[in-house]
Design a protein around this motif. Structure first.
Motif, PDB file in Angstrom:
ATOM      1  N   LEU A 147       0.829  -1.197   0.000  1.00  0.00           N
ATOM      2  CA  LEU A 147       0.000   0.000   0.000  1.00  0.00           C
ATOM      3  C   LEU A 147       0.871   1.257   0.000  1.00  0.00           C
ATOM      4  CD1 LEU A 147      -2.628  -1.062   2.701  1.00  0.00           C
ATOM      5  CD2 LEU A 147      -2.885  -1.140   0.210  1.00  0.00           C
ATOM      6  N   LYS A 173       1.851   5.155   4.853  1.00  0.00           N
ATOM      7  CA  LYS A 173       0.938   5.634   5.900  1.00  0.00           C
ATOM      8  C   LYS A 173      -0.450   5.008   5.844  1.00  0.00           C
ATOM      9  CE  LYS A 173       3.311  10.081   6.403  1.00  0.00           C
ATOM     10  NZ  LYS A 173       3.157  11.552   6.536  1.00  0.00           N
ATOM     11  N   ARG A 174      -0.701   4.130   4.901  1.00  0.00           N
ATOM     12  CA  ARG A 174      -1.980   3.416   4.892  1.00  0.00           C
ATOM     13  C   ARG A 174      -1.840   2.096   5.639  1.00  0.00           C
ATOM     14  NH1 ARG A 174      -4.772   2.969  -0.880  1.00  0.00           N
ATOM     15  NH2 ARG A 174      -6.041   1.561   0.394  1.00  0.00           N
ATOM     16  N   CYS A 175      -2.938   1.641   6.218  1.00  0.00           N
ATOM     17  CA  CYS A 175      -2.949   0.391   6.984  1.00  0.00           C
ATOM     18  C   CYS A 175      -3.682  -0.701   6.216  1.00  0.00           C
ATOM     19  CB  CYS A 175      -3.618   0.597   8.339  1.00  0.00           C
ATOM     20  SG  CYS A 175      -2.699   1.674   9.454  1.00  0.00           S
ATOM     21  N   GLY A 222       0.945  -2.575   4.713  1.00  0.00           N
ATOM     22  CA  GLY A 222       1.007  -1.126   4.874  1.00  0.00           C
ATOM     23  C   GLY A 222       2.160  -0.766   5.788  1.00  0.00           C
TER      24      GLY A 222
END
Length: 342
Positions: free
Chosen positions: A278, A281-283, A298
């Motif tokens: 991803l 900073k995305r989970c 992520g």
């Protein structure tokens, strides 16, 4: 090309069901035997109505008879039992793909420490290839015995190995916090796993000395290029049927940046079909990998604590077990690696 003839040992469990879901649609595989002592003589549709119409009947696990008509055997058996079948199957020339933990550890001493018994065939531990294609694809091409990576380990090793190898994170102080769906416990009737006990509940278990711990440490150490590692692994039982979410905390090494993390992941997995990185900073989210063979990763970097925070999700029954076994089988037999999996 003739189809690979596959036997599934222990086909009446959750991993067995997932194997059948994948193999029955596989363009280059033919399921020639499914075993279950409990359900021997019953059509597959009796246990799994979704497979109504499939011409399969459960049989007793008679190795000699089954080995004579298969090229590959996938062992979806309890830990400790798989070795009993792997030895004669290997002697018969069958390629073995084991979903249990019987051959994952390279150290017989570690096996005894965590499984409390001597390994029944320690001479096979060195022969077995660890079944994580994104790490050991070349070795899998010629493997006779594949020890398919565990579900928790897969969700832990894939996101950490490239960062450890690139020295972007330190090999000390790592903590892995994982949540697994209830199918990870197997298809059995046991009080902790019945609906009223699991529903609306999230709890940790096995927080010290979990059996998957040495497998994770072994593979992380290999990636980091160090003799041994010690990490904290804290599994949880989550109120969902399937999937695993692992959140991993690692100390950033000098010079580690978000940009460098992204570059390392791109180099490691940019061409992989079953790993999705991803944007920074995305989970990762389990709902996007359910019933797929994909690991979604992520990543973030916390300047407040200097921690690299990685989130990783897989379907425990697919990429964490049956899909991984089929991916390894595809590699071993020179098939399209994604056959049956997309």
């Amino acid at each position: 090309m003739s189809k690979v003839r596959v036997a599934v040992f222990g086909a009446s469990g959750y991993a067995g069901e997932e194997l059948l879901r994948i193999l029955l649609r596989h363009p280059n595989a033919e399921v020639v035997a499914i075993t279950s002592r409990k359900n021997a003589g019953e059509p597959v549709s009796t246990v799994f109505p979704r497979f109504t119409g499939a011409p399969l009947t459960f049989v007793e696990p008679k190795v000699d008879e089954i080995a004579a008509k298969c090229d590959a055997a996938i062992l979806a058996l309890p830990h400790g039992l798989a070795t009993e079948y792997a030895i004669p199957l290997l002697k018969a020339g069958v390629k073995v793909f084991d979903i249990s933990a019987d051959f994952r550890l390279k150290s017989a001493a570690k096996y005894k420490e965590y499984y409390k018994v001597d390994h029944p065939a320690p001479e096979l531990l060195a022969k077995a290839v660890y079944g994580l294609p994104e790490r050991y694809r070349d070795q899998l091409r010629t493997a006779d015995l594949v020890a398919c990576a565990g579900c928790y380990p897969t969700s832990s090793i894939l996101p950490t190995a490239p960062l450890l190898a690139a020295k972007l994170v330190k090999p000390t102080g790592i903590a892995v916090v994982s949540c697994s769906g209830v199918t990870g416990a197997g298809r059995k009737v046991d009080l902790p796993y019945i609906f009223p006990e699991c529903n609306e509940s999230l709890k940790a278990y096995g927080v010290v000395g979990h059996r998957h711990l040495p497998e994770i440490e072994q593979e992380m150490a290999f990636a980091a290029g160090v003799p041994e590692m010690a990490i904290n692994f804290i599994p949880h039982l989550a109120p969902m049927n399937r999937c695993i979410n692992s959140t991993i905390l690692m100390d950033a090494a000098d010079g580690c940046t978000l940009e460098k993390i992204g570059e390392v992941y791109e180099q490691a997995y940019g061409k992989e079909q079953f790993v999705r990185i991803l944007p920074a900073k995305r989970c990762a989210d389990t709902k996007y990998v359910s019933m797929t063979n994909t690991c979604e990763i992520g990543y973030n970097l916390d300047p407040h604590t200097n921690k690299v925070i990685v989130t990783s999700v897989i379907d425990n029954l697919t990429k964490g077990a049956s899909g991984q076994a089929v991916q390894c089988m595809n590699i071993r037999f020179g098939l399209d690696e994604a056959a049956g999996l997309i």
